[in-house]
Design a protein around this motif. Structure first.
Motif, mmCIF file in Angstrom:
data_model
loop_
_atom_site.group_PDB
_atom_site.id
_atom_site.type_symbol
_atom_site.label_atom_id
_atom_site.label_comp_id
_atom_site.label_asym_id
_atom_site.label_seq_id
_atom_site.Cartn_x
_atom_site.Cartn_y
_atom_site.Cartn_z
ATOM 1 N N UNK A 52 -1.774 10.070 2.543
ATOM 2 C CA UNK A 52 -2.605 9.021 3.119
ATOM 3 C C UNK A 52 -2.041 7.694 2.674
ATOM 4 N N UNK A 53 -2.471 6.593 3.358
ATOM 5 C CA UNK A 53 -2.010 5.253 3.005
ATOM 6 C C UNK A 53 -0.614 4.986 3.514
ATOM 7 N N UNK A 54 -0.204 3.708 3.463
ATOM 8 C CA UNK A 54 1.129 3.329 3.920
ATOM 9 C C UNK A 54 1.286 3.427 5.420
ATOM 10 N N UNK A 55 2.528 3.310 5.877
ATOM 11 C CA UNK A 55 2.840 3.432 7.303
ATOM 12 C C UNK A 55 3.476 4.797 7.521
ATOM 13 N N UNK A 56 3.099 5.468 8.611
ATOM 14 C CA UNK A 56 3.687 6.771 8.918
ATOM 15 C C UNK A 56 4.504 6.669 10.197
ATOM 16 N N UNK A 57 5.717 7.170 10.154
ATOM 17 C CA UNK A 57 6.471 7.354 11.394
ATOM 18 C C UNK A 57 6.404 8.839 11.704
ATOM 19 N N UNK A 58 5.643 9.196 12.749
ATOM 20 C CA UNK A 58 5.412 10.618 13.010
ATOM 21 C C UNK A 58 6.663 11.247 13.629
ATOM 22 N N UNK A 100 0.871 -1.175 0.000
ATOM 23 C CA UNK A 100 0.000 0.000 0.000
ATOM 24 C C UNK A 100 0.905 1.221 0.000
ATOM 25 N N UNK A 101 0.953 1.907 -1.129
ATOM 26 C CA UNK A 101 1.873 3.040 -1.256
ATOM 27 C C UNK A 101 1.238 4.319 -0.724
ATOM 28 N N UNK A 102 2.037 5.119 0.011
ATOM 29 C CA UNK A 102 1.508 6.410 0.451
ATOM 30 C C UNK A 102 1.357 7.337 -0.742
#
Lengths: 395, 341
Positions: free
Chosen positions: A254-260, A244-246
């Motif tokens: 949106x989408x993908x994994x986020x490292x805040x 799942x590409x951001x």
């Protein structure tokens, strides 16, 4: 006969002069005072809260929370309960603590060894690092990293784009998220099989070495097995993984994994800070191993690497482990400074927003204290078990 | 024997320490009089509401609400000590008796009124939640904020309103929750969020703190009702009445045209309403346990509600807020205080 023995002893003292009676008496007094004090505190608090119309009890945990949380390891949205916010906060705390412990340990060991390096520059650089970092308050470091990280990054529309899959901006690092499809179970199976295989292999190799003196290259074979088996299984199952590409949606990704950035800043600050203490602990551990040990193993013909691995480090560990445990505990507790930069850890989410929305201060604080106590005791327990394993065994 | 005696004494002392914890037997008014000052919880710095000025004097409409109560009790508006509190700390500070009253732009809601053991003693500012946005995102209405990252202060009703608003609209948002409003501004100006949300009264002030205020604008939407007012502990009705009626008195004074400037002349007024207000007629003070001329003291030292408003948040202040719904009911606003009689 009996009478005579008794008479031959000095007259038995009066009970209040008998040290045994006295010690029991005072222990009973102390214990009852402690219990009575605790009970008074609890009942006093409860009756005061009741008389002031403050609601008590844990019923609030089932009520709808109604507020949003930016990052969650467990499924969460604002329609879920306050009880769920507890788990969100707890998992976030555990995540940053675990990441911090791993990074701080690695960096700390490297720095500790570097401080003993015979290379003047390396040793002095490690010294400067340790002295600077451990003497600046952690909170300042967290702020520094947070605002340093934030202000050096571009806005979402000017993101740093790596191959259309990885994006970096001041909202975080965006990675593609792997979505497992049918048949991915085979890969998990392969990973487990590889781990079991490696463990068996290690045992067999040791047995063989004891019996024949021949050394089997366990490390190389293990790495090969751990990588090749899952990869093989992955292709056998027909590549059961989608990404799942951001992507830029509206004005954010949106989408993908986020490292805040909050997680990144907290992780960096905690790791760097704790590493400076661990470095000193490692150095003291290595220095504590007497030089004669190294000389003896050299005399036996062991090369440098093996001397370090088989002679120096096992003995150094005995000195390192107990203070290292304290550093891990500190790191886990320091992670509660997260609240200063808006990372949603247990203190920020549960002891912050949840406490304030429900007003159940006593219950929430009690739960939070119990959690930190449990985390600390668990780390302590694991480290004690490890300590037992490496401690000097009297034979 | 001497030893056992001292042990017995020790136990008695320890017992005393625990049984004495149930304090607050005296009323809040007696406690305040004994201390010689009022202990008042305020924000740690919110322009117009409570903020220390350059000389370290606290100013703001919430601060004046405290000063009015102090003036009513001691005839001295300076007999107040302020405790700066974060949103998270405020209720605990009041519940535990650390402060005598809380005047910290606190929203009156059912849950807070019913479950915290607290009473809201009226409303000194009617507010509503709004959005401050970075102009760069090109949005002119809150309904276009789907997917926005939003900076917000922890422990406020704002957090809940925001979730409700986005849920009702079927939109998503990412909340970044900070401890203090200064941190939310920092986060916003560092580009961490597209939007900063807070009560509308504060957005203008927070915007003025940005390095480039023209880069941000306030959206027209108001998404909630935020009646802000002073709060006291439950269980002391006399104290509750004092705080409630000092505020009501200031609103009545504005309605009757009594100001700090003309209060001396007004003492000679023939209007019975004004006579009661200033303690020339009837004994309103005694009913509350206050001096008979407490109304005169409040108006003389702090002024009526209108003066309090103009001085702190009105059009001539940096906040520049029009009276709007905070006008008297006679001027089309919602301020309608019960009569002093």
């Amino acid at each position: 006969m009996n009478k005579q023995t008794i008479n031959s002893r000095p007259a038995s003292p009066k009970p209040w002069y008998d040290p045994r009676v006295r010690s029991i008496f005072f222990q009973v007094v102390v214990i009852s005072l402690v219990f009575w004090g605790g009970w008074t505190l609890v009942s006093n608090t409860l009756s005061n809260m009741e008389s002031r119309g403050i609601s008590t009890g844990f019923g609030f945990l089932d009520e709808t929370a109604g507020f949003g949380i930016i990052m969650s390891m467990v499924p969460y949205d604002s329609t879920m309960s306050y009880g769920r916010t507890f788990w969100v906060g707890l998992t976030n705390t555990l995540l940053v603590s675990a990441m911090g412990i791993v990074a701080a340990t690695l960096l700390g060991f490297i720095l500790g060894v570097a401080r003993l390096s015979s290379n003047w520059l390396v040793a002095k650089m490690a010294l400067v690092y340790v002295e600077v970092i451990r003497n600046i308050p952690l909170l300042l470091q967290i702020f520094f990293w947070y605002f340093a990280v934030l202000s050096s990054l571009p806005s979402p529309r000017q993101s740093v784009d790596v191959g259309g899959a990885f994006f970096l901006n001041n909202r975080g690092l965006y990675l593609p998220e792997p979505l497992t499809q049918d048949g991915f179970g085979l890969v998990w199976g392969a990973i487990i099989a590889a781990i079991v295989g490696v463990l068996v292999l290690k045992k067999w190799a040791k047995k063989r070495q004891l019996a024949t003196g021949q050394i089997f290259p366990v490390f190389k074979v293990s790495v090969a097995a751990l990588v090749l088996l899952p990869v093989l299984a992955y292709f056998l199952a027909g590549s059961p993984l989608e990404w799942d590409l951001p992507a830029l949606k509206g004005f954010n990704f949106g989408g993908g994994i986020t490292i805040i950035p909050e997680l990144a800043a907290l992780w960096i600050a905690l790791s760097l800070y704790t590493a400076s203490f661990i470095a000193e602990i490692v150095r003291s551990g290595i220095v504590s191993v007497s030089k004669g040990q190294t000389e003896a193993s050299k005399a036996l013909g062991l090369p440098n690497g093996l001397t370090l691995r088989l002679v120096v480090i096992p003995q150094a560990m005995r000195v390192i482990i107990p203070p290292l445990t304290s550093q891990y505990l500190n790191l886990a507790k320091n992670s509660s400074l997260a609240t200063a930069i808006g990372y949603p850890d247990l203190v920020a989410v549960f002891m912050g927003t949840t406490l304030n929305q429900t007003g159940q201060a006593v219950e929430v604080v009690a739960i939070t204290m119990a959690v930190y106590l449990t985390i600390s005791l668990s780390i302590s327990l694991l480290m004690n078990i490890y300590n037992k394993a490496v401690a000097i065994k009297e034979r | 024997m001497k030893k056992t005696k001292s042990i017995a004494l020790g136990i008695a002392l320890a017992a005393g320490a625990f049984t004495a914890t149930n304090a607050l037997a005296a009323t809040t008014l007696e406690n305040v009089k004994d201390k010689g000052h009022l202990q008042c919880g305020v924000t740690s710095g919110l322009p117009g509401f409570s903020q220390p000025d350059q000389e370290g004097n606290w100013t703001g409409i919430d601060v004046d609400t405290c000063r009015a109560v102090a003036a009513a009790i001691f005839s001295d508006p300076k007999a107040v000590e302020f405790t700066p509190l974060t949103a998270k700390e405020r209720f605990t500070a009041l519940q535990s008796g650390e402060i005598d009253m809380l005047s910290r732009n606190t929203t009156w809601t059912l849950t807070r009124d019913a479950s915290l053991g607290l009473n809201f003693a009226g409303v000194n500012y009617y507010d509503g939640q709004g959005f401050l946005i970075n102009k760069g995102i090109g949005v002119d209405d809150a309904s276009q904020l789907d997917g926005a990252t939003i900076c917000i202060q922890s422990g406020t009703t704002t957090e809940l309103n925001l979730s409700d608003y986005f849920r009702a609209k079927g939109m998503e948002f990412k909340p970044i929750v900070f401890d203090t409003s200064e941190q939310t501004v920092q986060g916003f100006s560092a580009g961490r969020c597209d939007v900063l949300t807070s009560d509308r009264s504060q957005l203008a002030a927070l915007r003025s703190k940005l390095s480039d205020p023209s880069s941000a604008k306030i959206l027209p939407n108001t998404i909630s009702k935020e009646p802000l007012g002073p709060v006291v502990r439950q269980g002391d009705d006399q104290w509750f009445n004092i705080v409630k009626w000092v505020l009501a008195l200031q609103i009545n004074a504005e309605e009757l045209g009594v100001t700090s400037a003309n209060v001396e002349e007004m003492l000679k007024s023939d209007n019975p309403n004004i006579q009661r207000l200033l303690g020339e007629d009837g004994d309103m003070g005694a009913k509350l346990g206050l001096p008979h001329d407490f109304g005169y003291e409040v108006i003389k030292h702090v002024g009526n509600y209108g003066e309090m408003y103009e001085r702190n948040v009105g059009p001539d202040t940096p906040l520049g807020l029009d009276r709007g719904i905070n006008a008297l009911w006679t001027d089309g606003g919602v301020l309608y205080a019960p009569p002093v009689r």
